[in-house]
Design a protein around this motif. Structure first.
Motif, short mmCIF file in Angstrom:
data_model
loop_
_atom_site.label_atom_id
_atom_site.label_comp_id
_atom_site.label_asym_id
_atom_site.label_seq_id
_atom_site.Cartn_x
_atom_site.Cartn_y
_atom_site.Cartn_z
N LYS A 19 53.74 -20.86 112.52
CA LYS A 19 53.61 -19.69 113.40
C LYS A 19 54.27 -19.96 114.75
O LYS A 19 54.89 -19.07 115.34
N ARG B 67 52.56 -23.14 122.61
CA ARG B 67 53.71 -22.23 122.63
C ARG B 67 54.96 -23.04 122.96
O ARG B 67 54.94 -23.86 123.89
N ARG C 181 57.88 -17.55 116.19
CA ARG C 181 57.57 -16.52 117.18
C ARG C 181 58.81 -15.91 117.82
O ARG C 181 58.76 -14.82 118.37
#
Length: 321
Positions: free
Chosen positions: A39, A216, A43
């Motif tokens: 994931k 992230r 992104r």
């Protein structure tokens, strides 16, 4: 007597099967970790999506991570039984089991790790309050890479990690700090978190925190207050650490590429000069200062090296004015 033996035999059989099932999770839970890492890398089109080889490497990375920790826990049990759960067991869990675990994972599946700014690392001399290390958080790799700083510290982690084979046991023996994020439990858990964090710092044991929380690689999430609240309350200096993860870290042929001598781009940790903290400091200004320092050496996705140098120079100019 036969009844007692029958009961004992049944208990042993149940325990054996529970042990087998729990141990088998070492090969099951990494599948979830693969999905989580995928994931992160899917992104944005600015970063390469994980290929088939990358999925396999992330899976093996996590199997090694859990398996090595699992074995380490069993090796520590005799010492714990003989001496009790004292500081030496806690230190061995972190300084031996966790470090070896991290080195094994990264050496096997990720590649070399380079630490820059080693001279900025505070000495391990038991000074009170201990420092708080803070870093950006991009990938599962981060949690292993920070052990290359060769410093003892405590994590602040989700309580749910305790049920994971290897990981949970090692963190439990290392007396890391856990937070319960379940609804209705969070408020009391946060209070306990701060109390245990303060206790650790006042005993001379540093903390390591990823203040952005979620992982992230393409987004620069704002830092949360937790690490800075603890630092301000204890007047603990903050040690900013920049973690650079190469974009091709999972998709390349490492470690197979070692056979033909291919060079591997390293994971880079940059340790910055510690930031002194006093209780009268403005928290928002402190957060922004640490954010600027950490990201000063990290390129944005699509940002050129010249732009990174220019940004870093601006930060240095601000310090001198």
């Amino acid at each position: 007597m036969e009844v007692i033996l029958t009961i004992l035999g049944t208990v042993f059989t149940v325990f054996k099967y529970v042990f087998y099932v729990y141990t088998s999770l070492i090969f099951v839970v990494p599948l979830v970790a693969v999905v989580q890492e995928r994931k992160i890398w899917s992104r944005s089109p600015a970063v390469p999506s994980m290929n088939l080889l990358a999925h396999l490497k992330v899976y093996i990375f996590n199997v090694i991570f859990m398996g090595t920790g699992y074995i380490g826990c069993f090796l520590l049990l005799p010492k714990m039984i003989i001496r009790g759960w004292d500081d030496s067991v806690e230190r061995d869990a972190h300084c031996l089991v966790e470090r070896i675990d991290a080195y094994a994972c990264l050496s096997a599946m990720v590649g070399p790790v380079v630490v820059r700014g080693v001279e900025n690392l505070p000495p391990e001399n038991g000074d009170v309050p201990a420092p708080i290390y803070i870093a950006n958080h991009s990938s599962q790799i981060d949690a292993g890479a920070v052990y290359y700083l060769f410093r003892r510290f405590k994590w602040i982690a989700k309580k749910s990690l305790l049920v994971l084979p290897g990981v949970g046991g090692t963190m439990f023996l290392g007396r890391h700090i856990f937070i319960d994020r379940r609804r209705g439990k969070n408020k009391g858990s946060v209070s306990t978190l701060y109390a245990k964090a303060n206790e650790s710092l006042q005993k001379g044991i540093p903390l390591f925190i990823f203040p952005q929380g979620s992982r992230r690689i393409t987004e620069r999430l704002p830092f949360k207050d937790g690490a800075f609240n603890i630092a301000l309350e204890n007047e603990s200096m903050l040690v900013p650490v920049s973690l650079h993860i190469p974009l091709g870290v999972w998709n390349d042929w490492y470690p197979i590429s070692l056979l033909w001598g291919a060079k591997k781009e390293p994971v880079v940790l940059t340790v910055h000069k510690p930031v002194k903290v006093t209780k009268d400091m403005n928290k928002e200004e402190l957060k922004q200062r640490c954010t600027d320092i950490i990201y000063s050496v990290l390129p944005k996705i699509g940002e050129t090296e010249e732009e990174v140098k220019e940004k870093k120079q601006k930060i240095e100019d601000k310090k001198t004015t």
